[in-house]
Design a protein around this motif. Structure first.
Motif, PDB file in Angstrom:
ATOM      1  N   TYR A   1      86.563  86.141 142.233  1.00  0.00           N
ATOM      2  CA  TYR A   1      87.221  85.029 142.910  1.00  0.00           C
ATOM      3  C   TYR A   1      87.441  85.329 144.395  1.00  0.00           C
ATOM      4  O   TYR A   1      86.958  84.591 145.257  1.00  0.00           O
ATOM      5  N   VAL A   2      88.148  86.420 144.705  1.00  0.00           N
ATOM      6  CA  VAL A   2      88.393  86.755 146.102  1.00  0.00           C
ATOM      7  C   VAL A   2      87.090  87.051 146.834  1.00  0.00           C
ATOM      8  O   VAL A   2      86.833  86.512 147.924  1.00  0.00           O
TER       9      VAL A   2
ATOM     10  N   ALA B   1      85.102  84.014 147.708  1.00  0.00           N
ATOM     11  CA  ALA B   1      85.665  83.297 148.857  1.00  0.00           C
ATOM     12  C   ALA B   1      85.280  83.992 150.160  1.00  0.00           C
ATOM     13  O   ALA B   1      85.001  83.325 151.170  1.00  0.00           O
TER      14      ALA B   1
ATOM     15  N   MET C   1      93.487  81.049 151.372  1.00  0.00           N
ATOM     16  CA  MET C   1      93.617  80.498 150.016  1.00  0.00           C
ATOM     17  C   MET C   1      93.911  81.528 148.931  1.00  0.00           C
ATOM     18  O   MET C   1      93.329  81.522 147.855  1.00  0.00           O
TER      19      MET C   1
ATOM     20  N   SER D   1      95.152  79.545 145.990  1.00  0.00           N
ATOM     21  CA  SER D   1      94.122  78.636 145.471  1.00  0.00           C
ATOM     22  C   SER D   1      93.097  79.349 144.604  1.00  0.00           C
ATOM     23  O   SER D   1      92.674  78.816 143.565  1.00  0.00           O
ATOM     24  N   VAL D   2      92.658  80.544 145.019  1.00  0.00           N
ATOM     25  CA  VAL D   2      91.634  81.253 144.248  1.00  0.00           C
ATOM     26  C   VAL D   2      92.195  81.893 142.983  1.00  0.00           C
ATOM     27  O   VAL D   2      91.434  82.222 142.067  1.00  0.00           O
TER      28      VAL D   2
ATOM     29  N   ARG E   1      95.430  72.164 140.241  1.00  0.00           N
ATOM     30  CA  ARG E   1      94.532  73.291 140.001  1.00  0.00           C
ATOM     31  C   ARG E   1      94.562  73.732 138.538  1.00  0.00           C
ATOM     32  O   ARG E   1      93.515  73.978 137.929  1.00  0.00           O
TER      33      ARG E   1
ATOM     34  N   ILE F   1      87.884  74.558 146.524  1.00  0.00           N
ATOM     35  CA  ILE F   1      88.743  75.630 146.025  1.00  0.00           C
ATOM     36  C   ILE F   1      90.205  75.220 146.145  1.00  0.00           C
ATOM     37  O   ILE F   1      90.989  75.348 145.200  1.00  0.00           O
ATOM     38  N   TYR F   2      90.584  74.728 147.298  1.00  0.00           N
ATOM     39  CA  TYR F   2      91.969  74.352 147.553  1.00  0.00           C
ATOM     40  C   TYR F   2      92.425  73.245 146.613  1.00  0.00           C
ATOM     41  O   TYR F   2      93.553  73.246 146.120  1.00  0.00           O
TER      42      TYR F   2
ATOM     43  N   TRP G   1      87.262  74.457 141.007  1.00  0.00           N
ATOM     44  CA  TRP G   1      86.442  75.666 140.832  1.00  0.00           C
ATOM     45  C   TRP G   1      85.394  75.479 139.735  1.00  0.00           C
ATOM     46  O   TRP G   1      84.278  75.960 139.850  1.00  0.00           O
TER      47      TRP G   1
ATOM     48  N   LYS H   1      77.999  77.616 144.438  1.00  0.00           N
ATOM     49  CA  LYS H   1      78.104  79.057 144.223  1.00  0.00           C
ATOM     50  C   LYS H   1      76.722  79.703 144.146  1.00  0.00           C
ATOM     51  O   LYS H   1      76.505  80.796 144.680  1.00  0.00           O
TER      52      LYS H   1
END
Length: 401
Positions: free
Chosen positions: A72-73, A76, A89, A92-93, A127, A312-313, A317, A326
Motif C-alpha cells: 500500500y505505502v 503510493a 495520504m 487513506s492508504v 473508504r 485512493i483518497y 482502492w 495499478k
C-alpha cells in the motif's frame, strides 16, 4: 433482519469501546473486535483485555505492518500519489487494508456483518464501506455514528460509565490523532482555527526544523523496480526500512504538512501531518525516475497522478479503474532501479547524487563537447518545423508586434 455475528474494526479507544458494547446491546448477537497493527504504538495486550471486558466474543489482532508498507505505502510512492499536491495520504492508504482484513476475518468466523467507528462527516466511512462492498457485498454494514443518538464525547463517556465500560486512561487531547507506520495526522479541536499555528508539543514523530541537528546527514537509498530496498547499503524489510527512515527524517524535522483539504463529502478540513520517512522516499523515488523514465512515459504518468491520488483518497482502492491504473504504474517501474544520495538538513531533503544501471542520462550526449551521436545542425530543421505553425498563425494575425 438483524445480523447473527458482527466483526467490528476496533481501536480500543473510547468510541469503539462504546460501539462494541452498543452493538451487543442493540443487535443481541456476538461481536468480534478486530485490531489492525499498522505500526502505531499501542499496548495490544491491554487493548485485547479491554475488548473482552466490553463483551467481545474474541479480540483478533493482526500484524499487518509488512503488508501495509509493501503493498500500500510503496505503491503510493511508486505512483507519486499526493492528494491536492501535498497530502501523502497516510490514513487513506491504510483503510482499504484494514477493511480487507476485516472482511477476511468475517468470512473466516462466519459473521454476516461488519461495523466501523468512522463518523458521518468524514472520509473514512466511505473508504471502509466501499471496500466492504467491493470484496464482500453480501455482508451487512453497520455504521453506529449514523444510527445512534449520541451527539459527542460527553454522551459516550456517560454511556461508558453507565455500562461499566473501561475508558482508556489517556490524557485528553484538544485534537484527534490517527497514527500508523507511514504517518501521524492531527485534526479537529484547536486546529479548526485556521489562523492558529499548531502547538509544538503536539508533534510526535518530528522535531521542529529550528531544533533539528545543525549538521546535515547524508544517506543513500537503493531502489529495485521502484521499491526501496536498502539504506546505506543495509537491506531491510519494507516495514523496517520505513521505520528507520522515520527516525532519521524525524530528527531533521522532515515531513510536516499543514493544509486545508477537500473531503470527498464536500467539506473542507484542516489536516496537520507528520510523514518523515514517506517524504524522503517520495523525493528519492522521483529523483530516480528523472534518470530512468522516458520523457513521455513520465509525463503521461504525471498526468494520471492526480486521478490516482483522488481514487485512493476517496476509497476506491478496489475499483476496477484503480486496479487497471495499478498495472500501468507497475509497468513504468520496471527500470526504476538504482541509488539516490540525499542530504537531510533542517526540514529539507536535498538530492545530491543519482546512479542507475538503467539511466537514460548520457553525459557524452549532453556535454558541450562534440558528440558523434548528436549533430547540433539537426536542431535547425527541428526548430523550423516546430515554428511552422507559429509562423502561419501570426501571418493570419497580421504579423509583428
Amino acid at each position: 433482519m438483524n445480523p447473527k455475528k458482527i466483526v467490528l474494526a476496533y481501536s480500543g479507544g473510547l468510541d469503539t469501546s462504546v460501539i462494541l458494547k452498543w452493538l451487543i446491546e442493540r443487535y443481541k448477537c456476538p461481536v468480534i473486535a478486530f485490531c489492525a497493527d499498522l505500526g502505531q504504538e499501542e499496548n495490544w495486550e491491554e487493548i485485547k483485555e479491554r475488548g473482552l471486558k466490553c463483551g467481545a466474543e474474541k479480540v483478533i489482532i493482526r500484524d499487518l505492518k509488512e503488508e501495509f508498507v509493501r503493498d500500500y505505502v510503496f505503491f503510493a510512492i511508486k505512483a507519486g500519489a499526493r492528494y491536492e499536491d501535498w497530502y501523502l495520504m497516510g490514513t487513506s492508504v491504510a483503510r482499504p487494508l484494514i477493511a480487507k482484513e476485516q472482511v477476511k476475518i468475517a468470512l473466516e468466523e462466519g459473521a454476516d456483518a461488519v461495523a466501523h467507528g468512522a463518523t458521518g462527516k468524514g472520509n473514512d466511512q466511505i473508504r471502509f464501506e466501499l471496500t466492504y462492498t467491493a470484496l464482500a457485498p453480501e455482508l451487512k454494514i453497520i455504521a453506529p455514528w449514523r444510527e445512534w443518538d449520541f451527539k459527542g464525547r460527553s454522551d459516550l463517556i456517560e454511556y461508558a460509565k453507565k455500562h461499566n465500560i473501561p475508558i482508556p486512561v489517556t490524557p485528553e487531547k484538544p485534537y484527534s490523532i490517527d497514527a500508523n507506520l507511514f504517518h501521524i495526522s492531527y485534526e479537529g479541536g484547536i486546529l479548526e482555527d485556521l489562523w492558529q499555528e499548531p502547538p509544538e508539543d503536539m508533534f510526535i514523530m518530528t522535531v521542529s526544523p529550528e531544533k533539528a541537528s545543525a549538521h546535515p546527514e547524508y544517506i543513500e537509498i537503493e531502489f529495485e523496480k521502484g521499491e526501496p530496498v536498502s539504506i546505506n547499503g543495509e537491506r531491510l524489510s519494507p516495514a523496517e526500512l520505513l521505520k528507520r527512515l522515520n527516525k532519521i527524517g524525524g530528527k531533521h524535522g522532515i515531513g510536516r504538512i499543514d493544509m486545508v483539504e477537500n473531503r470527498f463529502i464536500g467539506l473542507k478540513s484542516r489536516g496537520v501531518y507528520e510523514t518523515p520517512g514517506g517524504t524522503i522516499l517520495h523525493i528519492a523515488h522521483r529523483a530516480l525516475e528523472q534518470i530512468t523514465l522516458d520523457r513521455e512515459v513520465m509525463r503521461f504518468k504525471d498526468s494520471l497522478m492526480p486521478k490516482i491520488a483522488e481514487l485512493i483518497y476517496y476509497g476506491f482502492w478496489y475499483a476496477p479503474e484503480f486496479q487497471a491504473l495499478k498495472v500501468f504504474i507497475e509497468k513504468t517501474q520496471e527500470r526504476v532501479s538504482g541509488t539516490i544520495r540525499l542530504k537531510l538538513y533542517k526540514g529539507n531533503v536535498i538530492v545530491v547524487g543519482r546512479k542507475s544501471p538503467y539511466s537514460l542520462y548520457k553525459k557524452d550526449l549532453v556535454s558541450f563537447d562534440k558528440s558523434e551521436e548528436y549533430n547540433p545542425k539537426d536542431a535547425e530543421g527541428f526548430i523550423r518545423l516546430q515554428g511552422l505553425r507559429l509562423k502561419i498563425y501570426h501571418l493570419l494575425e497580421g504579423g509583428g508586434l
